[in-house]
Design an enzyme around this catalytic site. Structure first.
Site, short mmCIF file in Angstrom:
data_model
loop_
_atom_site.label_atom_id
_atom_site.label_comp_id
_atom_site.label_asym_id
_atom_site.label_seq_id
_atom_site.Cartn_x
_atom_site.Cartn_y
_atom_site.Cartn_z
N PHE A 91 -16.49 -19.92 -10.80
CA PHE A 91 -16.15 -21.21 -11.41
C PHE A 91 -17.28 -22.23 -11.30
O PHE A 91 -17.31 -23.20 -12.03
CB PHE A 91 -14.87 -21.77 -10.74
CG PHE A 91 -15.14 -22.47 -9.44
CD1 PHE A 91 -15.44 -23.83 -9.41
CD2 PHE A 91 -15.15 -21.78 -8.24
CE1 PHE A 91 -15.72 -24.47 -8.21
CE2 PHE A 91 -15.43 -22.41 -7.04
CZ PHE A 91 -15.71 -23.76 -7.03
N LYS A 116 -15.90 -11.93 -18.67
CA LYS A 116 -14.69 -12.59 -18.16
C LYS A 116 -15.12 -13.80 -17.34
O LYS A 116 -15.54 -13.68 -16.20
CB LYS A 116 -13.85 -11.66 -17.30
CG LYS A 116 -12.46 -12.30 -17.07
CD LYS A 116 -11.84 -12.00 -15.75
CE LYS A 116 -12.28 -12.80 -14.57
NZ LYS A 116 -11.90 -14.22 -14.56
N SER A 130 -17.08 -14.81 -4.73
CA SER A 130 -16.98 -14.82 -3.26
C SER A 130 -17.21 -13.43 -2.67
O SER A 130 -17.01 -12.41 -3.35
CB SER A 130 -15.60 -15.34 -2.86
OG SER A 130 -14.62 -14.45 -3.35
N CYS A 176 -23.92 -21.72 -4.51
CA CYS A 176 -24.27 -20.67 -3.55
C CYS A 176 -25.62 -20.97 -2.91
O CYS A 176 -25.98 -20.38 -1.90
CB CYS A 176 -24.29 -19.32 -4.22
SG CYS A 176 -25.65 -19.14 -5.36
N GLU A 230 -18.49 -20.12 5.04
CA GLU A 230 -18.81 -20.84 3.79
C GLU A 230 -17.72 -21.88 3.51
O GLU A 230 -16.56 -21.51 3.30
CB GLU A 230 -18.92 -19.86 2.62
CG GLU A 230 -19.30 -20.55 1.32
CD GLU A 230 -19.49 -19.59 0.14
OE1 GLU A 230 -18.68 -18.66 -0.02
OE2 GLU A 230 -20.46 -19.80 -0.62
P1 NAD Z 1 -14.05 -15.85 -6.67
O1 NAD Z 1 -14.47 -14.63 -5.93
O2 NAD Z 1 -12.76 -16.49 -6.31
O3 NAD Z 1 -13.93 -15.51 -8.25
C1 NAD Z 1 -14.99 -14.91 -8.95
C2 NAD Z 1 -14.42 -14.13 -10.14
O4 NAD Z 1 -13.56 -13.09 -9.67
C3 NAD Z 1 -13.56 -14.99 -11.07
O5 NAD Z 1 -13.83 -14.62 -12.40
C4 NAD Z 1 -12.15 -14.69 -10.65
O6 NAD Z 1 -11.23 -14.82 -11.72
C5 NAD Z 1 -12.24 -13.24 -10.17
N1 NAD Z 1 -11.31 -12.93 -9.06
C6 NAD Z 1 -10.86 -13.79 -8.10
N2 NAD Z 1 -10.08 -13.14 -7.23
C7 NAD Z 1 -10.03 -11.84 -7.62
C8 NAD Z 1 -9.41 -10.67 -7.10
N3 NAD Z 1 -8.65 -10.70 -6.01
N4 NAD Z 1 -9.59 -9.51 -7.76
C9 NAD Z 1 -10.38 -9.46 -8.86
N5 NAD Z 1 -10.99 -10.54 -9.40
C10 NAD Z 1 -10.83 -11.72 -8.79
O7 NAD Z 1 -15.26 -16.88 -6.60
P2 NAD Z 1 -15.30 -18.38 -7.13
O8 NAD Z 1 -14.45 -19.21 -6.25
O9 NAD Z 1 -15.05 -18.42 -8.60
O10 NAD Z 1 -16.85 -18.73 -6.93
C11 NAD Z 1 -17.35 -19.26 -5.74
C12 NAD Z 1 -18.04 -18.19 -4.93
O11 NAD Z 1 -19.11 -17.63 -5.69
C13 NAD Z 1 -18.69 -18.75 -3.67
O12 NAD Z 1 -18.46 -17.87 -2.60
C14 NAD Z 1 -20.18 -18.80 -4.03
O13 NAD Z 1 -21.05 -18.73 -2.94
C15 NAD Z 1 -20.29 -17.60 -4.91
N6 NAD Z 1 -21.47 -17.67 -5.78
C16 NAD Z 1 -22.51 -16.85 -5.50
C17 NAD Z 1 -23.66 -16.90 -6.27
C18 NAD Z 1 -24.83 -16.00 -5.96
O14 NAD Z 1 -25.70 -15.83 -6.80
N7 NAD Z 1 -24.90 -15.41 -4.78
C19 NAD Z 1 -23.74 -17.79 -7.35
C20 NAD Z 1 -22.64 -18.61 -7.62
C21 NAD Z 1 -21.50 -18.54 -6.83
#
Ligand code: NAD
Length: 473
Positions: free
Chosen positions: A129, A153, A206, A262, A373
């Site tokens: 997000f 997605k 995450s 991140c 985090e």
């Molecule tokens: P998230 O893991 O909650 O969601 C990421 C994606 O996975 C979304 O599209 C979501 O719909 C899907 N998703 C969520 N739960 C799921 C599940 N149980 N099963 C399958 N799919 C699922 O992450 P977020 O809150 O959207 O993003 C924030 C996280 O992303 C933070 O931890 C941040 O550090 C990380 N991030 C990392 C980088 C990097 O390059 N390392 C860059 C940006 C963000």
């Protein structure tokens, strides 16, 4: 599914939630489009990238405003995100040279050998997000330019930017079926992971989801995978650091995007290298005072107001999670110098998703606020007697996304870059975001996979190499 503006709490759009059957149909459409798209000459695919870039430039302001409205970040942050996203389209437009193989004559008498790169078919791209426009673009243009088809997605929380890119892609002449967008949450992701026609998955989000769901399932089913995950980034301030430059940079690092990055600064470590105890205490206090003073002046509000410097968290749940960490920090014995739960806004907005900048001093790496985090506007200030101790703190943390040092001393900077186990290293840089022609790296629980998004590594991820050996009788 409603998309809610986190600043105004108003519904700004509705997107359809894709059913399992629709996901399978999208993959089927992509599979059907693949043979013709892969045969389209690289230069013709590059022209689609040029047109897509041009359309994005024409809609630059509109795209940026969408991000502010669906995510909450300030309009300048959104403009920065749009720019960095477009840069990936620009790099991918170099596909005729980026995708070239290589050859060698006479590997044995009269025998030549060469390597060619070919696209694999259909890829899934799953976004987080926090950068709704840019992050999927670490993959989309490279997947398309190499001749693959994609199912994107976006995050279910702010999917509008990605729908917009898909519309522009169509206008840019990318054929029907090549570029598909599906919407929803975990059920949609399961549908993508279960589909045998998806050859690889790019995920950013995450660590629990990236590791336990994406990386493991792709391993079981033999899909290629890039999973870029969570972070806890340390910023070291050395005694010779430029005070004004360091503090100004820290403000954007810790509080930009409301800390939902991140690459955001999370732990600020003052390092007493070469100082006596009393000198170190004076130095530490100087940094803490300047940090708190600057953080307390940040204007928080609706990001479309050009004077605002920090927007809200994405939603009430995320705000409550961060507020819970602030509570935990107090209980753990850290010193709360600035409490962002006392919300003060520039403008009359519902406080639902807002926090103000928060600063803790006396944080130690074993505290939850110092090790986990938080993903919000919370700075944890720590002490380390010397560089070795500071680097050890970084190594003891589970994440390895980014780390920075602020110093004028080349020897310290080199030691830091050489020794520190993190994917992205900053020297007098607070947000270590690699440009589109460099890979977006990560170590330990911040990254799972072998190749990274962006640039030439993405080209390798989206192609398989084939070796041809030939002779003529
Ligand atoms: P998230 O893991 O909650 O969601 C990421 C994606 O996975 C979304 O599209 C979501 O719909 C899907 N998703 C969520 N739960 C799921 C599940 N149980 N099963 C399958 N799919 C699922 O992450 P977020 O809150 O959207 O993003 C924030 C996280 O992303 C933070 O931890 C941040 O550090 C990380 N991030 C990392 C980088 C990097 O390059 N390392 C860059 C940006 C963000």
């Amino acid at each position: 599914m409603d998309v809610v503006n986190p600043s105004t709490q108003k519904v700004i759009a509705k997107v359809p939630v894709s059913t399992r059957d629709e996901i399978d149909r999208a993959v089927e459409a992509a599979k059907e489009a693949f043979p013709e798209w892969r045969r389209t000459p690289p230069l013709a695919r590059a022209r689609c990238m040029f047109r897509l870039k041009e359309l994005m430039e024409q809609r630059f302001e509109e795209i940026s405003r969408i991000q502010t409205m669906e995510h909450g970040k300030t309009i300048d942050e959104s403009r920065g995100e749009t720019r960095r996203g477009i840069e990936n389209v620009e790099v991918a437009a170099g596909i005729p040279s980026l995708m070239m193989g290589y050859n060698l004559e006479d590997v044995a008498a009269g025998i030549d050998e060469y390597l060619i790169r070919q696209p694999l078919g259909v890829f899934g791209i799953i976004g987080p997000f926090n950068f709704p426009f840019m992050v999927p673009l670490w993959f989309i243009p490279y997947a398309l330019a190499t001749g693959n088809c994609i199912i994107v997605k976006p995050s279910s929380e702010d999917p509008i930017s990605q729908v917009k890119i898909a519309e522009l892609a169509e206008e840019a002449g990318i054929p029907s079926g090549v570029y598909n967008v599906v919407n929803g949450g975990r059920t949609v992701v399961s549908g993508m992971l279960d589909n045998p026609d998806i050859k690889g998955v790019c995920f950013v989000g995450s660590t629990p989801v990236g590791h336990e769901v994406i990386y493991k399932r792709c391993g079981e089913t033999g899909k290629r995978v890039i999973a870029q995950c969570g972070a806890k980034n340390f910023l070291l301030v050395m005694p010779d650091a430029d005070l004004d430059g360091t503090i100004a940079t820290c403000m954007t690092s810790f509080y930009g995007n409301a800390g939902q990055r991140c690459l955001a600064g999370a732990n600020l470590v003052t390092v007493g290298e070469g100082l006596s105890e009393s000198e170190y205490n004076v130095f530490h206090k100087k940094i803490v005072d300047a940090f708190v003073d600057a953080a307390s002046k940040i204007r928080v509000g609706y990001g479309l107001d050009q004077s605002v410097q920090m927007g809200p968290l994405r939603d009430k749940e995320k705000k409550e999670k961060v507020a819970g960490y602030i509570e935990k920090g107090v209980k753990e014995g850290a010193k709360l110098l600035l409490d962002g739960r006392k919300v003060k806004l520039a403008g009359d907005w519902p406080s639902t998703a807002f926090l103000n900048p928060t600063v803790f001093d006396n944080v130690t790496p074993d505290m939850a606020i110092g090790s986990e985090e938080i993903f919000g506007p919370v700075a944890c200030i720590m002490k380390a007697k010397n560089m070795d101790q500071a680097i050890e703190m970084i190594h003891n943390n589970q994440y390895g996304n980014a780390a920075s040092i602020f110093t004028q001393n080349g020897k310290w900077a080199r030691k830091f870059q050489y020794d520190t186990q993190c994917g992205n290293i900053g020297i007098n840089i607070g947000i270590v975001a690699p440009m589109a022609f460099f890979p977006f790296s990560g170590m330990k629980k911040s990254f799972f996979g072998d190749l990274h998004g962006q640039g030439t590594e993405a080209i390798r991820f989206f192609t398989e190499s084939k070796v041809v050996i030939q002779r003529w009788f």
